[in-house]
Design a protein around this motif. Structure first.
Motif, PDB file in Angstrom:
ATOM      1  N   ARG A  43       0.837  -1.193   0.000  1.00  0.00           N
ATOM      2  CA  ARG A  43       0.000   0.000   0.000  1.00  0.00           C
ATOM      3  C   ARG A  43       0.878   1.251   0.000  1.00  0.00           C
ATOM      4  NH1 ARG A  43      -5.165  -1.855   1.487  1.00  0.00           N
ATOM      5  NH2 ARG A  43      -5.071  -4.032   2.174  1.00  0.00           N
ATOM      6  N   GLY A  44       0.557   2.187  -0.868  1.00  0.00           N
ATOM      7  CA  GLY A  44       1.285   3.437  -0.929  1.00  0.00           C
ATOM      8  C   GLY A  44       2.652   3.375  -1.571  1.00  0.00           C
ATOM      9  N   GLU A  45       3.007   2.244  -2.155  1.00  0.00           N
ATOM     10  CA  GLU A  45       4.340   2.039  -2.715  1.00  0.00           C
ATOM     11  C   GLU A  45       4.342   2.269  -4.227  1.00  0.00           C
ATOM     12  OE1 GLU A  45       7.770  -1.424  -2.388  1.00  0.00           O
ATOM     13  OE2 GLU A  45       5.700  -2.045  -2.664  1.00  0.00           O
ATOM     14  N   THR A  46       5.464   2.766  -4.758  1.00  0.00           N
ATOM     15  CA  THR A  46       5.652   2.857  -6.200  1.00  0.00           C
ATOM     16  C   THR A  46       6.657   1.793  -6.630  1.00  0.00           C
ATOM     17  OG1 THR A  46       5.185   5.232  -6.308  1.00  0.00           O
ATOM     18  CG2 THR A  46       6.423   4.288  -8.131  1.00  0.00           C
ATOM     19  N   VAL A  47       6.194   0.871  -7.465  1.00  0.00           N
ATOM     20  CA  VAL A  47       7.040  -0.196  -7.996  1.00  0.00           C
ATOM     21  C   VAL A  47       7.153   0.004  -9.500  1.00  0.00           C
ATOM     22  CG1 VAL A  47       7.278  -2.677  -8.390  1.00  0.00           C
ATOM     23  CG2 VAL A  47       6.428  -1.835  -6.193  1.00  0.00           C
ATOM     24  N   MET A 220       1.944   1.148  -9.893  1.00  0.00           N
ATOM     25  CA  MET A 220       2.732   0.169 -10.643  1.00  0.00           C
ATOM     26  C   MET A 220       3.062   0.831 -11.979  1.00  0.00           C
ATOM     27  SD  MET A 220       1.634  -3.682 -11.830  1.00  0.00           S
ATOM     28  CE  MET A 220       2.779  -4.813 -12.609  1.00  0.00           C
ATOM     29  N   LEU A 221       4.303   1.227 -12.153  1.00  0.00           N
ATOM     30  CA  LEU A 221       4.726   1.976 -13.330  1.00  0.00           C
ATOM     31  C   LEU A 221       5.515   1.073 -14.265  1.00  0.00           C
ATOM     32  CD1 LEU A 221       4.970   4.668 -14.852  1.00  0.00           C
ATOM     33  CD2 LEU A 221       6.966   5.202 -13.441  1.00  0.00           C
ATOM     34  N   ILE A 222       4.996   0.906 -15.483  1.00  0.00           N
ATOM     35  CA  ILE A 222       5.655   0.092 -16.495  1.00  0.00           C
ATOM     36  C   ILE A 222       6.482   1.015 -17.377  1.00  0.00           C
ATOM     37  CG2 ILE A 222       5.307  -1.635 -18.295  1.00  0.00           C
ATOM     38  CD1 ILE A 222       4.106  -2.362 -15.551  1.00  0.00           C
ATOM     39  N   THR A 223       7.772   0.719 -17.541  1.00  0.00           N
ATOM     40  CA  THR A 223       8.618   1.607 -18.328  1.00  0.00           C
ATOM     41  C   THR A 223       9.833   0.852 -18.849  1.00  0.00           C
ATOM     42  OG1 THR A 223       9.832   3.712 -18.311  1.00  0.00           O
ATOM     43  CG2 THR A 223       9.928   2.382 -16.309  1.00  0.00           C
ATOM     44  N   GLN A 234      10.298   3.346  -5.714  1.00  0.00           N
ATOM     45  CA  GLN A 234      10.815   2.929  -4.411  1.00  0.00           C
ATOM     46  C   GLN A 234      11.434   1.539  -4.530  1.00  0.00           C
ATOM     47  OE1 GLN A 234       6.802   4.311  -2.841  1.00  0.00           O
ATOM     48  NE2 GLN A 234       7.986   4.215  -0.957  1.00  0.00           N
ATOM     49  N   ARG A 235      10.817   0.720  -5.376  1.00  0.00           N
ATOM     50  CA  ARG A 235      11.332  -0.626  -5.623  1.00  0.00           C
ATOM     51  C   ARG A 235      11.240  -0.894  -7.119  1.00  0.00           C
ATOM     52  NH1 ARG A 235       8.816  -5.429  -4.722  1.00  0.00           N
ATOM     53  NH2 ARG A 235       7.067  -4.329  -3.796  1.00  0.00           N
ATOM     54  N   VAL A 236      12.185  -1.702  -7.625  1.00  0.00           N
ATOM     55  CA  VAL A 236      12.291  -1.950  -9.064  1.00  0.00           C
ATOM     56  C   VAL A 236      12.272  -3.452  -9.324  1.00  0.00           C
ATOM     57  CG1 VAL A 236      13.588  -1.470 -11.173  1.00  0.00           C
ATOM     58  CG2 VAL A 236      13.782   0.083  -9.218  1.00  0.00           C
ATOM     59  N   LYS A 243      10.491 -13.208 -17.781  1.00  0.00           N
ATOM     60  CA  LYS A 243      10.822 -13.588 -16.401  1.00  0.00           C
ATOM     61  C   LYS A 243      11.379 -12.406 -15.619  1.00  0.00           C
ATOM     62  CE  LYS A 243      11.691 -18.520 -17.073  1.00  0.00           C
ATOM     63  NZ  LYS A 243      10.679 -18.952 -16.072  1.00  0.00           N
ATOM     64  N   VAL A 244      11.235 -12.475 -14.295  1.00  0.00           N
ATOM     65  CA  VAL A 244      11.882 -11.504 -13.411  1.00  0.00           C
ATOM     66  C   VAL A 244      13.312 -11.952 -13.179  1.00  0.00           C
ATOM     67  CG1 VAL A 244      11.911 -10.495 -11.094  1.00  0.00           C
ATOM     68  CG2 VAL A 244       9.728 -10.848 -12.270  1.00  0.00           C
ATOM     69  N   VAL A 245      14.280 -11.058 -13.474  1.00  0.00           N
ATOM     70  CA  VAL A 245      15.684 -11.422 -13.283  1.00  0.00           C
ATOM     71  C   VAL A 245      16.313 -10.693 -12.092  1.00  0.00           C
ATOM     72  CG1 VAL A 245      16.037 -12.056 -15.686  1.00  0.00           C
ATOM     73  CG2 VAL A 245      16.484  -9.702 -14.961  1.00  0.00           C
ATOM     74  N   GLU A 246      15.700  -9.593 -11.651  1.00  0.00           N
ATOM     75  CA  GLU A 246      16.235  -8.879 -10.488  1.00  0.00           C
ATOM     76  C   GLU A 246      15.128  -8.034  -9.874  1.00  0.00           C
ATOM     77  OE1 GLU A 246      20.232  -6.436  -9.042  1.00  0.00           O
ATOM     78  OE2 GLU A 246      19.972  -6.992 -11.151  1.00  0.00           O
ATOM     79  N   GLU A 247      15.160  -7.914  -8.561  1.00  0.00           N
ATOM     80  CA  GLU A 247      14.248  -7.051  -7.823  1.00  0.00           C
ATOM     81  C   GLU A 247      14.994  -6.455  -6.647  1.00  0.00           C
ATOM     82  OE1 GLU A 247      10.389  -7.367  -4.844  1.00  0.00           O
ATOM     83  OE2 GLU A 247      10.577  -8.841  -6.455  1.00  0.00           O
ATOM     84  N   ALA A 248      14.859  -5.130  -6.460  1.00  0.00           N
ATOM     85  CA  ALA A 248      15.614  -4.477  -5.395  1.00  0.00           C
ATOM     86  C   ALA A 248      15.029  -3.105  -5.100  1.00  0.00           C
ATOM     87  CB  ALA A 248      17.079  -4.331  -5.791  1.00  0.00           C
ATOM     88  N   PRO A 249      15.307  -2.551  -3.910  1.00  0.00           N
ATOM     89  CA  PRO A 249      15.024  -1.130  -3.680  1.00  0.00           C
ATOM     90  C   PRO A 249      15.780  -0.299  -4.702  1.00  0.00           C
ATOM     91  CG  PRO A 249      15.554  -2.246  -1.623  1.00  0.00           C
ATOM     92  CD  PRO A 249      15.875  -3.212  -2.725  1.00  0.00           C
ATOM     93  N   VAL A 250      15.222   0.840  -5.096  1.00  0.00           N
ATOM     94  CA  VAL A 250      15.790   1.589  -6.220  1.00  0.00           C
ATOM     95  C   VAL A 250      17.238   2.010  -5.963  1.00  0.00           C
ATOM     96  CG1 VAL A 250      14.859   3.823  -5.430  1.00  0.00           C
ATOM     97  CG2 VAL A 250      15.369   3.470  -7.855  1.00  0.00           C
TER      98      VAL A 250
END
Length: 333
Positions: A43-47, A220-223, A234-236, A243-250
């Protein structure tokens, strides 16, 4: 999976995509556009979901609202939990109550999303009448208020104008007004600034950030633009070949990218702090994306990776947590 990692003492996520698989039937066979993707949004997060064209990021976002054409598209696995409720088995009528009211969406090209034969006010008001039960006059007044909120001048007059009477940036503001009219908890924005010039892009991103804070919603921003990611996320989540290859705080992603594909994306960004004193040649990632009709075994990036070994081509690497909140699908990370 990163989206389903244990969350000790934390509330359930607003949106949790777990192991999503979306395939499309073609004359040549099934295209595995999304192949086991897991993404969670609080909630309230930008991914930001980032990756080159064809990586599956837009299909993932459209599938959340079940806006992909079925057929030829088909959800063949996984779940999409919205506030704990799985959206995958819901009927179209049930999904209609969630679209706009709980989850808003802004598309890449507003001129193809707005109906040219109706005024923008009528189009915003239609959403309000359907989901909020407002009468025609009340819905039109609220539509004008939404135009004012997204900083369109003279909203009481412009609510009667047609889409072709607005510039590209103003049409995107209209789309944001429409998406936010019912006060959704999540806004999905699919490349909302791609067709706009740089100055207008910045205005739209600032507007989305302001609306996010004002309405306390998640985004949820697609770019594919890493500069946009650095500015807004905030998170990428980095996707490659379905497939997802990496996920991390920005901050962690830009300071210490761990997957070779992410490293290549970041090296391809122009650096104004170096351009004035050094002649820096931008790096390109060699090779091409593998076919999703018949993807190779093992790591799908292996054929383009300078660090690839035989082990990379034999088994698909799982997402591993290498640092708190930093997940990577690479055996050499």
């Amino acid at each position: 999976m990163a989206a389903t990692a244990p969350r000790q003492g934390l509330p359930p996520r607003l949106l949790e995509i777990d192991g999503l698989k979306v395939h499309f039937r073609t004359d040549d066979g099934w295209v595995r556009a999304v192949d086991g993707v897991s993404i969670g949004i609080d909630r309230g997060e930008t991914v930001c979901v980032v990756g080159e064209s064809g990586c599956g990021k837009t299909v993932t976002a459209m599938t959340v609202l079940k806006l992909i054409a079925m057929p030829p598209g088909r959800i063949v696995g996984g779940s999409i939990l919205w506030q704990g409720r799985d959206l995958v088995p819901l009927a179209p009528a049930e999904m209609q109550s969630i679209r706009s009211k709980e989850i808003g969406i802004v598309f890449q090209e507003p001129m193809t999303s707005l109906n040219p034969v109706y005024t923008v006010g009528e189009q915003i008001a239609e959403t309000l009448r359907q989901h909020e039960g407002l009468g025609r006059r009340a819905a039109l007044d609220r539509a004008a208020e939404m135009l004012r909120l997204v900083k369109i001048p003279n909203p009481q007059r412009r609510v009667h104008d047609y889409p072709h009477q607005f510039s590209g940036g103003m049409r995107q503001r209209v789309m944001i007004a429409m998406a936010l009219a019912c006060g959704p908890k999540l806004l999905i924005a699919d490349e909302p600034t791609t067709a706009l010039d740089v100055t207008i892009q910045a205005q739209i991103l600032d507007l989305m950030a302001e609306m996010k804070e004002r309405l306390s919603m998640a985004v949820m921003l697609i770019t594919h633009a890493m500069g946009v990611v650095a500015e807004t996320a905030q998170r990428v989540v980095v996707m490659y070949a379905g497939k997802v290859v990496e996920e991390a705080p920005v901050g962690a992603l830009f300071a210490n990218p761990r997957h070779p594909y992410t490293q290549g994306l970041i090296r391809s960004i122009p650096r104004i702090d170096r351009a004035a004193t050094h002649k820096v040649r931008l790096e390109a990632i060699p090779g091409t994306v593998p076919s999703l009709l018949n993807p190779p075994p093992g790591c799908r990036f292996a054929a383009r990776c300078r660090h690839a070994t035989e082990a990379c081509r034999e088994a698909e690497p799982p997402l591993r947590e290498l640092a708190p909140g930093h997940f990577v699908a690479c055996i050499h990370a």
